[in-house]
Design a protein around this motif. Sequence first.
Motif, PDB file in Angstrom:
ATOM      1  N   CYS A   1     -51.956  89.856  50.550  1.00 28.21           N
ATOM      2  CA  CYS A   1     -50.861  90.805  50.742  1.00 28.21           C
ATOM      3  C   CYS A   1     -50.530  90.856  52.228  1.00 28.21           C
ATOM      4  N   MET A   2     -49.240  90.734  52.540  1.00 26.15           N
ATOM      5  CA  MET A   2     -48.827  90.723  53.943  1.00 26.15           C
ATOM      6  C   MET A   2     -48.413  92.117  54.428  1.00 26.15           C
TER       7      MET A   2
ATOM      8  N   CYS B   1     -45.873  94.186  53.703  1.00 31.91           N
ATOM      9  CA  CYS B   1     -44.465  94.121  54.100  1.00 31.91           C
ATOM     10  C   CYS B   1     -43.945  95.498  54.517  1.00 31.91           C
TER      11      CYS B   1
ATOM     12  N   PRO C   1     -41.289  94.701  48.587  1.00 31.35           N
ATOM     13  CA  PRO C   1     -40.633  94.498  47.295  1.00 31.35           C
ATOM     14  C   PRO C   1     -41.435  95.100  46.141  1.00 31.35           C
ATOM     15  N   CYS C   2     -42.781  94.996  46.212  1.00 32.51           N
ATOM     16  CA  CYS C   2     -43.619  95.531  45.142  1.00 32.51           C
ATOM     17  C   CYS C   2     -43.363  97.021  44.971  1.00 32.51           C
TER      18      CYS C   2
ATOM     19  N   CYS D   1     -43.244  90.321  44.367  1.00 32.94           N
ATOM     20  CA  CYS D   1     -43.962  89.958  45.595  1.00 32.94           C
ATOM     21  C   CYS D   1     -43.748  88.490  45.948  1.00 32.94           C
TER      22      CYS D   1
ATOM     23  N   PHE E   1     -45.616  86.666  47.842  1.00 35.51           N
ATOM     24  CA  PHE E   1     -46.858  85.966  48.169  1.00 35.51           C
ATOM     25  C   PHE E   1     -47.871  85.939  47.035  1.00 35.51           C
TER      26      PHE E   1
ATOM     27  N   ALA F   1     -49.466  88.364  45.800  1.00 40.75           N
ATOM     28  CA  ALA F   1     -50.600  89.223  46.150  1.00 40.75           C
ATOM     29  C   ALA F   1     -51.092  90.087  44.984  1.00 40.75           C
TER      30      ALA F   1
ATOM     31  N   LYS G   1     -54.934  94.346  44.502  1.00 42.35           N
ATOM     32  CA  LYS G   1     -54.445  93.487  45.597  1.00 42.35           C
ATOM     33  C   LYS G   1     -55.196  93.821  46.876  1.00 42.35           C
TER      34      LYS G   1
HETATM   35  S1  SF4 Z   1     -48.016  93.080  47.500  1.00 43.60           S
HETATM   36 FE1  SF4 Z   1     -46.592  91.503  48.123  1.00 43.60          FE
HETATM   37  S2  SF4 Z   1     -44.624  92.568  48.320  1.00 43.60           S
HETATM   38 FE2  SF4 Z   1     -46.215  94.129  48.300  1.00 43.60          FE
HETATM   39  S3  SF4 Z   1     -46.638  94.495  50.458  1.00 43.60           S
HETATM   40 FE3  SF4 Z   1     -48.114  92.957  49.738  1.00 43.60          FE
HETATM   41  S4  SF4 Z   1     -47.145  90.991  50.223  1.00 43.60           S
HETATM   42 FE4  SF4 Z   1     -45.533  92.560  50.361  1.00 43.60          FE
END
Ligand code: SF4
Lengths: 202, 335
Positions: free
Chosen positions: A55-56, A58, A62-63, A97, A99, A101, A118
Motif C-alpha cells: 500500500c502506497m 495515497c 481510491p480504496c 487500488c 497497486f 494492496a 493490507k
Molecule cells: S490500498 Fe491502494 S489505493 Fe488505498 S491507499 Fe493503499 S495503495 Fe492507495
Amino acid sequence: MARMKFLCDAERCIECNGCVTACNNEHDVPWGINRRHVVTIKDGQSGEKSISVACMHCPDAPCAAVCPVDCFYTTPDGIVLHDKDLCIGCGYCVYACPFGAPQFPEESPFAVRGKMDKCTFCAGGPGLDNSVEEYKKYGRNRIAEGKLPLCAEMCATKALLAGDGNIVSEIYIQRITKRGSRPETWGWETAYNFKSGKGKNP
Amino acid sequence: MTTTNRLLPVRRLAIIAVLISLLGGVMYYQVVSSDPSNPRANFWRVIRAGIPAYTSTPAQGHTILIQNGGENWREIRNGIITRISPWIIILALIGMAVFYLIVGQEKLEKPRSGVKIIRFTRDERIIHWYTAGLFIIMAITGLSLLLGRFLLIPLLGHTLVSGYLGASKILHNYCGPLLLIGIVSEIVLWLPFNIPRKIDFDWLKNMGGMIGSGPRPHIGKINAGEKGWSWLIFLFGGTVGITGILLDFPIWDQTRYIMQVSHVIHATVAVLFVTVSLGHIYMGTLGMEGVFEAMWTGSVDAVWAQQNHDLWYEEKMRETGETPATASPQNEQRA
Ligand code: SF4
Ligand code: SF4
C-alpha cells in the motif's frame, strides 16, 4: 507532521523478498496474504528490474473513495488505515487500488471474502495502540512505538525506504545525483560488453 | 586614440553577440540531435500501462505492478453511476405521479360481469411472485450498497450502516442466483407469448387507448406494453445475471479489469431495470382497474378481458363454445 512515504529504489532492489518475509513475520499475516510483494519486470532479460510494492498510502486514496461503508481513514502522518470491524468484504477497494494492496483471506463462491487486509505502514488500526486485539487484526503498531516500518528496516540493500517523505526523497536525491544515468556497478560495462548510450540496457 | 577608445565597447559588444549566437547554435544542435526519448522513462511508462510481470507471490493480482483501470472505475462508479442513478429513479417516480394525476386510473368501462376468465395458471403466478419478491430484495440491497454511503451514513452513522450493508451484501449475493433462476424460468415460460406481431404496433400508437384519442386497438392475450416489459426482463435480466455471476463468484481467476467492467454494466443496467420495473408495478396495481387480480388470483373479469384484450377474450369464448354475447354470468370459464 511528517508525511509518511514508501520509496523503492529499483536500481538497488535485488528481489530477495526480505521485506515480504519481514512483514509476514512481524504482523503474523494470515496465510495467502502478502501485504508487501516484489515484482520483477523483464524477468531474466536484459534490463531486468525489481521493485517492492505494498500500500502506497495515497493522499487521495481510491480504496477509501469507493468503500461502501467508508471504513478508511488517514492518520495525521498520511497513513491510510481501515477498520476491519466495519469492512463488509465487498472487494471494491481491490478493484480501485492501483497497486493490488488490499487482499482477502479467502475468495469463495457468493463473494465470501472475509475482512480486507493490507499494509498499515506498521501503524496498526483503530482501537487501543499495541493492544492484543489490534495486533490480531492489524499486526504490530511500530509507529506507536516510535519505529518505522520493518520491511524497510530489514532491506539488505536499502532499496526500500520508508519514513518522512522529505527525508526519504533527500536520501534518494543524494543517490541519483551521484549515480549518473548508468548503473553504478563498477566494471559492468567492460565485463558484459555493454555499449554505453545504445540504449539496450535502460 | 580617441577613435579606438570610442570603438572599443562596440567591438566588445560585437564579440559578445557572436559568442552568444554560437553558443545558442551549439545548444540548439544538441537539443535537436539528442534522442528525445528517455529509456528510463520509457521503461516506467510501460509499467504504467499495466503489463504483467513476475512475482514470487502471484496471488490476488500481484503480477501487475500498477493497474490503471481502478481509477477509471472509481470515476465511473463514484462520479457517474452514484450521482446520476438516484435522479433517474426520482424522475421516474415524479413522471409516474404526473401521469397518474393527468391520465389517472384506467377504469373499467362497463360494470363487472362476475364472469371469471383464467389469465395466468398457478405455476405462472408462483414463478411471477417468486421472481418479483427476489427482485425487490435485490433492488433494495443493491441500491443500498450503491448509495448507502451517501444517503444512510450521514443519518445512521458508520456502525449501523456497516451492519446493514453487511447483511445486504450477503442477501444480495445469495438471492442473486435465485433471481436468475426466476428470470430464466420466465423467459422459458413466456417467450412464446411475447413474439411481436403487427397488431402490436397499432396498440403502441395510443398505448392501448390510454393516451390520446382514437379507438381502442384490437389486441390479443399480451399487449405491446407487456411484451416490451418482457423483452426488457429478458435483456436486462440476462445482462445483470451474467455480470452478477461474474461478480458473485470470484473463483475463476477473473482479473480486476473484468470485475470493474462487470460492475459498471451490472450497476448501470440494474438501475435502469429497477426504473422500468417501477412502471410495471404502477401498471399492475394503481394504473389500471381490475388488473392486479390477474396475477394475484389468476383470473380476470370478462369485462376487463373484453375491454383490454378483445381478441384474446373472443378466442376464449370460442374455446368454451359460447358466443361472447351469451356468456352467462354464472358459468366459470376454464382456460
Ligand atoms: S490500498 Fe491502494 S489505493 Fe488505498 S491507499 Fe493503499 S495503495 Fe492507495
Ligand atoms: S472490502 Fe471492506 S474495505 Fe474494501 S471497499 Fe469493501 S468494505 Fe471497504
